[in-house]
Enzyme design. Structure first.
Site, short mmCIF file in Angstrom:
data_model
loop_
_atom_site.label_atom_id
_atom_site.label_comp_id
_atom_site.label_asym_id
_atom_site.label_seq_id
_atom_site.Cartn_x
_atom_site.Cartn_y
_atom_site.Cartn_z
N ASP A 58 0.88 -1.17 0.00
CA ASP A 58 0.00 0.00 0.00
C ASP A 58 0.92 1.22 0.00
O ASP A 58 1.66 1.44 0.97
CB ASP A 58 -0.90 -0.03 1.25
CG ASP A 58 -1.85 1.17 1.30
OD1 ASP A 58 -1.54 2.22 0.67
OD2 ASP A 58 -2.89 1.07 1.97
N ASN A 85 2.97 2.97 -10.64
CA ASN A 85 1.73 2.95 -11.43
C ASN A 85 0.49 3.24 -10.58
O ASN A 85 -0.48 3.80 -11.08
CB ASN A 85 1.61 1.58 -12.12
CG ASN A 85 0.23 1.36 -12.69
OD1 ASN A 85 -0.12 1.88 -13.74
ND2 ASN A 85 -0.59 0.58 -11.97
N TYR A 174 -7.01 15.19 -9.14
CA TYR A 174 -6.23 14.26 -9.97
C TYR A 174 -5.30 14.96 -10.97
O TYR A 174 -4.10 14.66 -11.00
CB TYR A 174 -7.18 13.30 -10.67
CG TYR A 174 -6.50 12.30 -11.58
CD1 TYR A 174 -5.90 11.15 -11.07
CD2 TYR A 174 -6.46 12.51 -12.96
CE1 TYR A 174 -5.28 10.24 -11.92
CE2 TYR A 174 -5.84 11.60 -13.81
CZ TYR A 174 -5.26 10.47 -13.29
OH TYR A 174 -4.64 9.57 -14.12
N LYS A 178 -1.00 14.81 -11.01
CA LYS A 178 -0.12 14.32 -12.07
C LYS A 178 0.89 15.40 -12.47
O LYS A 178 2.01 15.09 -12.85
CB LYS A 178 -0.94 13.84 -13.28
CG LYS A 178 -1.78 12.59 -12.97
CD LYS A 178 -0.91 11.39 -12.58
CE LYS A 178 -1.69 10.12 -12.39
NZ LYS A 178 -0.88 8.96 -12.00
N THR A 209 -10.35 1.40 -17.90
CA THR A 209 -10.02 0.76 -16.62
C THR A 209 -11.01 1.24 -15.55
O THR A 209 -11.79 2.15 -15.77
CB THR A 209 -8.60 1.13 -16.13
OG1 THR A 209 -8.60 2.53 -15.79
CG2 THR A 209 -7.52 0.83 -17.16
P1 NAP Z 1 -6.98 1.19 -12.08
O1 NAP Z 1 -7.43 0.08 -12.95
O2 NAP Z 1 -7.94 1.84 -11.16
O3 NAP Z 1 -5.71 0.70 -11.29
C1 NAP Z 1 -5.13 1.49 -10.28
C2 NAP Z 1 -4.33 0.57 -9.39
O4 NAP Z 1 -3.73 1.35 -8.35
C3 NAP Z 1 -5.18 -0.51 -8.72
O5 NAP Z 1 -4.46 -1.72 -8.72
C4 NAP Z 1 -5.34 0.03 -7.31
O6 NAP Z 1 -5.53 -0.98 -6.34
C5 NAP Z 1 -3.99 0.67 -7.13
N1 NAP Z 1 -3.93 1.54 -5.96
C6 NAP Z 1 -4.74 2.56 -5.63
N2 NAP Z 1 -4.38 3.06 -4.44
C7 NAP Z 1 -3.31 2.33 -4.02
C8 NAP Z 1 -2.50 2.35 -2.86
N3 NAP Z 1 -2.70 3.21 -1.86
N4 NAP Z 1 -1.49 1.45 -2.78
C9 NAP Z 1 -1.26 0.57 -3.76
N5 NAP Z 1 -2.02 0.47 -4.86
C10 NAP Z 1 -3.03 1.36 -4.97
O7 NAP Z 1 -6.41 2.41 -12.97
P2 NAP Z 1 -5.46 2.45 -14.25
O8 NAP Z 1 -6.17 3.22 -15.27
O9 NAP Z 1 -4.93 1.11 -14.57
O10 NAP Z 1 -4.29 3.39 -13.70
C11 NAP Z 1 -2.94 3.03 -13.75
C12 NAP Z 1 -2.12 4.30 -13.91
O11 NAP Z 1 -2.38 4.90 -15.18
C13 NAP Z 1 -2.43 5.39 -12.88
O12 NAP Z 1 -1.24 6.03 -12.48
C14 NAP Z 1 -3.31 6.36 -13.64
O13 NAP Z 1 -3.28 7.66 -13.11
C15 NAP Z 1 -2.64 6.28 -15.00
N6 NAP Z 1 -3.47 6.78 -16.11
C16 NAP Z 1 -4.60 6.10 -16.46
C17 NAP Z 1 -5.34 6.57 -17.53
C18 NAP Z 1 -6.59 5.88 -17.97
O14 NAP Z 1 -7.26 6.38 -18.89
N7 NAP Z 1 -6.94 4.72 -17.39
C19 NAP Z 1 -4.94 7.71 -18.24
C20 NAP Z 1 -3.78 8.37 -17.84
C21 NAP Z 1 -3.06 7.89 -16.78
P3 NAP Z 1 -7.01 -1.49 -5.89
O15 NAP Z 1 -7.40 -2.52 -6.90
O16 NAP Z 1 -6.76 -2.02 -4.53
O17 NAP Z 1 -7.92 -0.29 -5.91
#
Ligand code: NAP
Length: 251
Positions: A58, A85, A174, A178, A209
């Site tokens: 965490d 990530n 958010y 970033k 996601t």
């Molecule tokens: P996601 O599916 O919601 O995954 C986020 C992950 O972070 C999950 O595994 C979540 O765990 C974990 N997390 C949250 N809080 C945490 C903590 N305190 N300690 C450890 N793990 C934690 O989102 P995603 O889209 O794959 O995001 C991955 C990265 O891509 C992020 O940095 C996001 O900002 C970036 N991003 C995403 C997009 C997009 O369109 N999806 C666009 C730009 C950037 P839980 O399962 O326990 O909640």
């Protein structure tokens, strides 16, 4: 110490992080699937064909971070790649509330400071804390790489342009987290310039996601592409950059 390269991906139990873990395993690395829930991390690791191991982590919990670093040192004796990530986009999106509605209730003038702090705790301070805990291991690696998974919505240059389509949702929660992560990336890259450890920020692009309620337009395979490329760059690769799969992004 094991011979194979070792990567840690935070928040790898779902979404883009899980895909990054899959891709790095496919490239022959041992991957630690960081997950705040060990059970969900174990379930995710089981879906990966190869050497993937769940690691309870965490990023907002000091003790969890310290225990993870200790376990990596004890069990593997090395860490070559760190992918920061894990992130959250909010703590209180109500069912049915759109991103635009949330953005209106989280303007600089009306945002709850608790909401800002909670998101920054994960997206900014969590990254810095994991960096500090893992850096001693990374410094010992022959060729270490750090990738911070950021977002184009944090770009100050883009948001300064009235024509940027996501400008109306640029706010203190958010998007600004970033922006701050980008600043941390550059600070880390400058600190490590003389060491050969390369630190870069990658934007996955708008990806389907949990983070955006699966409204993204890209697949996780597409989203993982740039973070994975930067995790595997050679000694001539860049440091202190911000990019997506189509090329450089402005800070
Ligand atoms: P996601 O599916 O919601 O995954 C986020 C992950 O972070 C999950 O595994 C979540 O765990 C974990 N997390 C949250 N809080 C945490 C903590 N305190 N300690 C450890 N793990 C934690 O989102 P995603 O889209 O794959 O995001 C991955 C990265 O891509 C992020 O940095 C996001 O900002 C970036 N991003 C995403 C997009 C997009 O369109 N999806 C666009 C730009 C950037 P839980 O399962 O326990 O909640």
């Amino acid at each position: 110490m094991q011979d194979k390269l070792v990567a840690l991906v935070t928040g790898a139990n779902q979404g883009i992080g899980l895909q990054i873990a899959k891709d790095l395993v496919a490239h022959g690395l041992t991957v630690l699937v960081g997950s705040r829930s060990l059970e969900r991390g174990e379930a995710a690791a089981r879906t990966i064909d190869g050497d993937a191991r769940a690691l309870q982590l965490d990023v907002t919990d000091k003790a969890s971070i310290a225990a993870a670093a200790e376990r990596i040192r004890k069990e593997l004796g090395r860490l070559d790649v760190l992918i920061n990530n894990a992130a959250i986009s909010n703590t209180r999106l109500r069912p049915g509330e759109t991103i635009e509605e949330y953005a209106k209730s989280t303007l600089p003038s009306n945002v709850s400071l608790d909401e800002v702090r909670a998101v920054w705790e994960t997206n900014v301070f969590g990254v810095l804390a994991v960096y500090q805990a893992m850096l001693p291991l990374l410094r010992e690696a022959p060729v270490a790489r750090i990738v911070n998974v950021s977002s184009g919505v944090g770009s100050l240059t883009r948001n300064s342009d009235p024509a940027f389509p996501y400008r109306s949702i640029f706010g203190p929660v958010y998007p600004a987290s970033k922006t701050a992560l980008n600043a941390m990336t550059l600070a880390m890259a400058i600190e490590l310039e003389s060491t050969g450890i390369k630190v870069n920020a990658a934007c996955p692009g708008f990806t389907k996601t949990n983070l955006n309620n699966y409204t993204g337009t890209q697949t996780v395979e597409e989203g993982a592409r740039e973070p994975v490329r930067l995790a595997l760059i050679g000694p001539d690769g860049p440091t202190g950059t911000f990019s997506n799969k189509d090329g450089p992004l402005p800070w």
